[in-house]
Scaffold this active site. Structure first.
Site, PDB file in Angstrom:
ATOM      1  N   SER A 183       3.551  -1.557 -11.118  1.00 27.86           N
ATOM      2  CA  SER A 183       4.180  -2.419 -10.137  1.00 27.86           C
ATOM      3  C   SER A 183       3.647  -3.854 -10.265  1.00 27.86           C
ATOM      4  CB  SER A 183       3.918  -1.823  -8.745  1.00 27.86           C
ATOM      5  OG  SER A 183       4.682  -2.452  -7.763  1.00 27.86           O
TER       6      SER A 183
ATOM      7  N   ARG B 138       4.676  -2.144   6.678  1.00 28.01           N
ATOM      8  CA  ARG B 138       4.274  -1.009   5.862  1.00 28.01           C
ATOM      9  C   ARG B 138       5.291   0.123   5.927  1.00 28.01           C
ATOM     10  NH1 ARG B 138       1.697  -0.107   1.288  1.00 28.01           N
ATOM     11  NH2 ARG B 138       0.624   1.899   1.234  1.00 28.01           N
TER      12      ARG B 138
ATOM     13  N   ASP C 102      12.912   5.589  -9.274  1.00 31.07           N
ATOM     14  CA  ASP C 102      12.344   4.347  -8.726  1.00 31.07           C
ATOM     15  C   ASP C 102      13.467   3.327  -8.585  1.00 31.07           C
ATOM     16  OD1 ASP C 102      10.990   2.026  -8.132  1.00 31.07           O
ATOM     17  OD2 ASP C 102       9.525   2.211  -9.761  1.00 31.07           O
TER      18      ASP C 102
ATOM     19  N   HIS D  39       9.229   4.889  -6.546  1.00 29.81           N
ATOM     20  CA  HIS D  39       8.232   3.947  -7.068  1.00 29.81           C
ATOM     21  C   HIS D  39       6.826   4.555  -7.023  1.00 29.81           C
ATOM     22  CE1 HIS D  39       6.759   0.120  -8.322  1.00 29.81           C
ATOM     23  NE2 HIS D  39       6.130  -0.145  -7.196  1.00 29.81           N
ATOM     24  N   ASP D  40       6.561   5.345  -6.007  1.00 27.40           N
ATOM     25  CA  ASP D  40       5.244   5.973  -5.860  1.00 27.40           C
ATOM     26  C   ASP D  40       4.886   6.905  -7.015  1.00 27.40           C
ATOM     27  OD1 ASP D  40       4.267   4.754  -3.644  1.00 27.40           O
ATOM     28  OD2 ASP D  40       4.697   6.391  -2.249  1.00 27.40           O
TER      29      ASP D  40
END
Lengths: 211, 379
Positions: free
Chosen positions: B154, B224, B319, B352-353
């Site tokens: 990232s 968040r 992602d 994405h994680d």
């Protein structure tokens, strides 16, 4: 891994010694230090061979995870993508040679990929199993789909969907104005000069753009 | 708990730099600290160093634990350790907290020596380029002329790329994971919503909330929560929560009804406890501003001509915040420059994680690439 598992059918070609008998012949058509793109590169063994013998700068294209991993292990550059999506990620005439080794017959967009290869490569090498080989014809006359060293699949698990004969591919090139600069036909690794469309197991073509 | 594949108990270190750091914005940071951790041993010719760059909310704490009863290890502990894909028996691995951070390196909550108060709103906007310059100074201090590899996911991947552009002779391999040549408008839009959540929190006090004894907790929490949604895929959230209810029946109200809400609130609360809102603003801006091709009129291939490193580029199919298409742009630029590159587009459900997950195939690719790295001076 067995050649006949369905999982194997999802890779672009069979990664076996017999399927790769064309290595040495392909290497003879490539100049030292050339920039080479190998489509459906499997575990990268052809590119590794070309790197070690001819110092080529090579990139492979592969779809299957296991083959991508094998390429990384073998220190061969590999780009994971599906050839059916085309070669838009590659600039025109950016490679000296683009190779499609024993993968043509497993492509869905056969026509597109050959034309796209000619866009990306100054020269193109295509190899495929000759469906017109006498052993294949003989099995068909006997009423069965051919199974041979060059076509090691049953009809129900084969990745091969666009099989053709040498005569068919000659016609294809003529119709698409593709110049055949050299053709080599092999059976058990030995050149076949006489009645190649009947006596030849593996066809190898060197192609260029006409004009 | 003893685990032979763990780096074990680790201790962060702090290094002070008194030489001013000119920033891309034109501002100058007069002096600063960087906090970092190392794992493994630097070899005699200092050629086995690997820098791991962190992403938006990451830290210098990559692996290991601070004490035997430390509940969580470092954030990339599944990748880094003896015998792990990034093998600390072989490599000397460095994690550093970026400038503007809130885990020990100089940042908005640090005391500004000029005023004796926390920097707060006066802390300059820092960029990926600035971080990389600061990281070279840390490398200089450690006597590392060139890195065997620089790795990042990232925003960390952007730092790895920036290294290859700004210091092509100081990095031999760049592992660029779930990154992009720049952010799309949609991607930046998420950052803007996150920042607005923070900035419009009444307790933000224009960034100088420290002196009011408050933190803009609500804003940071919402930022968040939003981020979390974008780091996961629809499928991953569906598999994890689906429409599961928190209670046995619906209650027709606005408290937590669905499990997903409970998860988001928990993640938001936990983050707001430990992270600094001013840092969050700056990290998202660093993402927004990263755009190396700006100097070549948007031609990413042209700017990548500066790079000399070998590359491994990895993306994950699910992602959508840093989609595989963006990684393919990176690969195209590398191919256009005839650089050595491999690209793995990994099938993953986690969005994405996924770059933080210990997927066996992902880790096998990383291991295979890293095992082939030979030490020596960068070309």
């Amino acid at each position: 891994m067995s050649l006949h598992t369905p999982a194997q059918a999802h890779t672009h070609f069979a990664q076996t010694a017999s399927a790769r008998r064309d290595f040495a012949a392909i290497a003879r058509w490539i100049a030292p230090d050339a920039k080479v793109l190998d489509l459906g590169c499997g575990d990268g063994s052809l590119l590794g061979h070309l790197r070690d013998t001819l110092n080529v700068r090579g990139y492979g294209v592969e779809r299957a995870d296991a083959n991508v991993l094998a390429c990384v292990k073998n220190g061969v550059n590999v780009i994971q993508m599906d050839l059916e999506a085309g070669l838009s990620g590659f600039e025109a005439q950016s490679f000296d040679v683009v190779i499609l080794s024993q993968t043509l017959q497993a492509m869905r967009n056969t026509e597109d990929i050959v034309l796209d290869m000619l866009r990306v490569g100054k020269e193109v090498i295509v190899t495929f199993p000759n469906f017109g080989y006498w052993k294949h014809r003989f099995q068909l006359i006997n009423g069965n789909m051919p199974v041979s060293r060059d076509l090691p699949y049953q009809w129900y698990d084969t990745p091969n969907i666009h099989l053709c004969t040498i005569s068919d591919f000659d016609n294809f090139c003529r119709d698409h104005k593709i110049r055949i600069t050299e053709r080599l036909v092999l059976t058990d690794g030995k050149p076949v000069g006489f009645m190649p469309n009947i006596l030849g197991g593996l066809a190898m073509y060197r192609l260029g753009n006409d004009g | 708990m003893s685990d032979s594949s763990s780096v074990g108990i680790v201790v962060p270190q702090t290094v002070h730099f008194s030489e001013p750091l000119p920033l891309k914005s034109g501002a100058v940071l007069p002096e600063y600290d960087l906090v970092y951790e190392t794992y493994g041993a630097l070899n005699a010719d200092k050629s086995n160093a690997v820098l791991v760059c962190h992403a938006l909310s990451g830290t210098h704490h990559l692996a290991g634990r601070y004490s035997a009863d430390d509940k969580y290890p470092g954030w990339w502990d599944n990748l880094i350790g003896p015998g792990k894909p990034l093998d600390t028996n072989r490599f000397f691995v460095i994690g550093v907290n970026n400038l503007g951070g809130c885990h020990g390196s100089t940042g908005p909550k640090t005391l500004n020596p000029a005023t004796g108060k926390p920097w707060g709103s006066a802390f300059p906007v820092v960029t990926v380029d600035d971080w990389v310059v600061s990281q070279t100074r840390l490398a200089d201090r450690l006597g590392i002329r060139s890195f065997a590899a620089i790795i990042g996911g990232s925003l960390g991947g952007m730092q790895a790329m920036q290294w290859t552009l700004a210091y092509p002779d100081r990095v031999k391999n760049a592992l660029v994971i779930a990154a992009a040549p720049n952010l799309t408008a949609q991607n930046m839009a998420f950052n803007e919503v996150a920042r607005q959540a923070i900035i419009t929190d009444p307790e933000f006090h224009a960034g100088d909330y420290y002196e009011h004894g408050v933190v803009p907790r609500r804003g940071l929490r919402i930022a968040r929560m939003l981020g979390h949604i974008t780091y996961l895929s629809d499928d991953a959230m569906g598999a994890k929560f689906g429409r599961k209810l928190k209670h046995d029946e619906v209650r027709y109200g606005f408290d937590v009804e669905f499990e997903m809400e409970s998860y988001l609130r928990y993640q938001g609360d936990k983050f707001a406890e430990t992270f600094d809102a001013n840092t969050y603003l700056r990290m998202t801006r660093a993402l927004d501003y990263f755009d190396p091709a700006a100097e070549t009129g948007g031609d990413f291939s042209a700017v990548m001509a500066k790079a000399k490193a070998d590359f491994l580029v990895i993306s994950f199919t699910s992602d959508w915040r840093f989609s595989p298409g963006r990684s393919r742009e990176i690969v195209k630029a590398l191919l256009d420059n005839e650089l050595t590159v491999s690209y793995a587009e990994l099938t993953a459900a986690h969005g994405h994680d996924a770059f933080l997950m210990p997927d066996p195939h992902y880790h096998a690719v990383m291991r295979a690439y890293l095992e082939n790295i030979e030490f020596g001076e960068a070309r």
